[in-house]
Design an enzyme around this catalytic site. Structure first.
Site, PDB file in Angstrom:
ATOM      1  N   CYS A  21       0.810  -1.216   0.000  1.00  0.00           N
ATOM      2  CA  CYS A  21       0.000   0.000   0.000  1.00  0.00           C
ATOM      3  C   CYS A  21       0.842   1.263   0.000  1.00  0.00           C
ATOM      4  O   CYS A  21       0.459   2.274  -0.612  1.00  0.00           O
ATOM      5  CB  CYS A  21      -0.967  -0.002   1.188  1.00  0.00           C
ATOM      6  N   HIS A  74      -1.463   0.420   7.470  1.00  0.00           N
ATOM      7  CA  HIS A  74      -2.098   0.678   6.179  1.00  0.00           C
ATOM      8  C   HIS A  74      -1.764   2.107   5.781  1.00  0.00           C
ATOM      9  O   HIS A  74      -1.444   2.942   6.641  1.00  0.00           O
ATOM     10  CB  HIS A  74      -3.611   0.480   6.256  1.00  0.00           C
ATOM     11  N   ASP A  90      -8.040   5.217  -1.335  1.00  0.00           N
ATOM     12  CA  ASP A  90      -7.607   3.945  -0.772  1.00  0.00           C
ATOM     13  C   ASP A  90      -7.921   2.842  -1.781  1.00  0.00           C
ATOM     14  O   ASP A  90      -9.072   2.454  -1.961  1.00  0.00           O
ATOM     15  CB  ASP A  90      -8.329   3.668   0.555  1.00  0.00           C
TER      16      ASP A  90
END
Length: 207
Positions: A21, A74, A90
């Site tokens: 991520c 994250h 996201d």
């Protein structure tokens, strides 16, 4: 949320590698900088973690039903727009892309008030330009002891700087004394960027 002018490619056309991520967000920043689709000053990279590296997030594509996914960390991209709602990008979320921070806060973050303290979220917010200049990863955190990959790496070269090959832990750390940017509690973050921390109750599976 009303229609917004897109500053990134559509979700399916973004550079994306599962479980990387931080690099996915780096590539989003790179696109905005190269294409000048928004002032880079509006963009902030947000690392979500805590001292235990156990943070629940809802509405993730890898989740099941209404159960949260428990990540060690994250990373999302935040766009702070003048006189408009802040937006979250996201690529791992089931929510819209982008999504208003108010909705993301209510649906993905929910609240820390009814979960055990070890699951409380903290957020490190870094200006996108600083992130692009300082971030470095040799991807060693994604290798098993025998050198095999836990998950296949992105096809492009590792993101490194002339000075550093690996500083990912400085970004994941929620110690304000290290790394870059500003560290917030979840309520502080939501209050700062929406003016209204979420009070949504969450399920009791983590209480």
């Amino acid at each position: 949320m009303t229609a917004v002018e897109r500053i990134t490619p559509s979700r399916e056309n973004c550079v994306y590698t599962s479980c990387y991520c931080e690099e996915n967000v780096w590539k989003l920043c790179e696109f905005v900088k190269a294409e000048r689709t928004a002032p880079l000053e509006q963009l902030f990279v947000v690392f979500v973690s805590n001292d235990k590296r156990m943070i629940p997030l809802w509405k993730q594509k890898s989740g099941h039903g209404n159960e949260p996914v428990l990540w060690d960390y994250h990373v999302i991209l935040l766009q702070v727009r003048p006189q408009s709602e802040s937006l979250v990008y996201d690529l791992d979320s089931e929510l819209s892309f982008p999504c208003s921070l108010r909705l993301y806060g209510a649906m993905a973050f929910r609240s820390d008030r009814h979960i055990r303290p070890e699951y409380h979220r903290k957020l490190r917010v870094i200006p996108a330009e600083s992130f692009m200049l300082k971030f470095a990863s040799d991807r060693s955190h994604m290798k098993n002891p025998d050198g095999t990959w836990k998950m296949p790496p992105p096809p492009y070269p590792a993101l490194q700087t002339a000075e550093c090959q690996m500083n990912l832990d400085d970004f994941i750390s929620m110690n304000p004394a290290v790394g870059w940017g500003t560290v917030y509690s979840l309520d502080q973050f939501l209050h700062t960027y929406t003016g209204n921390p979420s009070t949504t109750l969450i399920c009791s599976s983590l209480s």
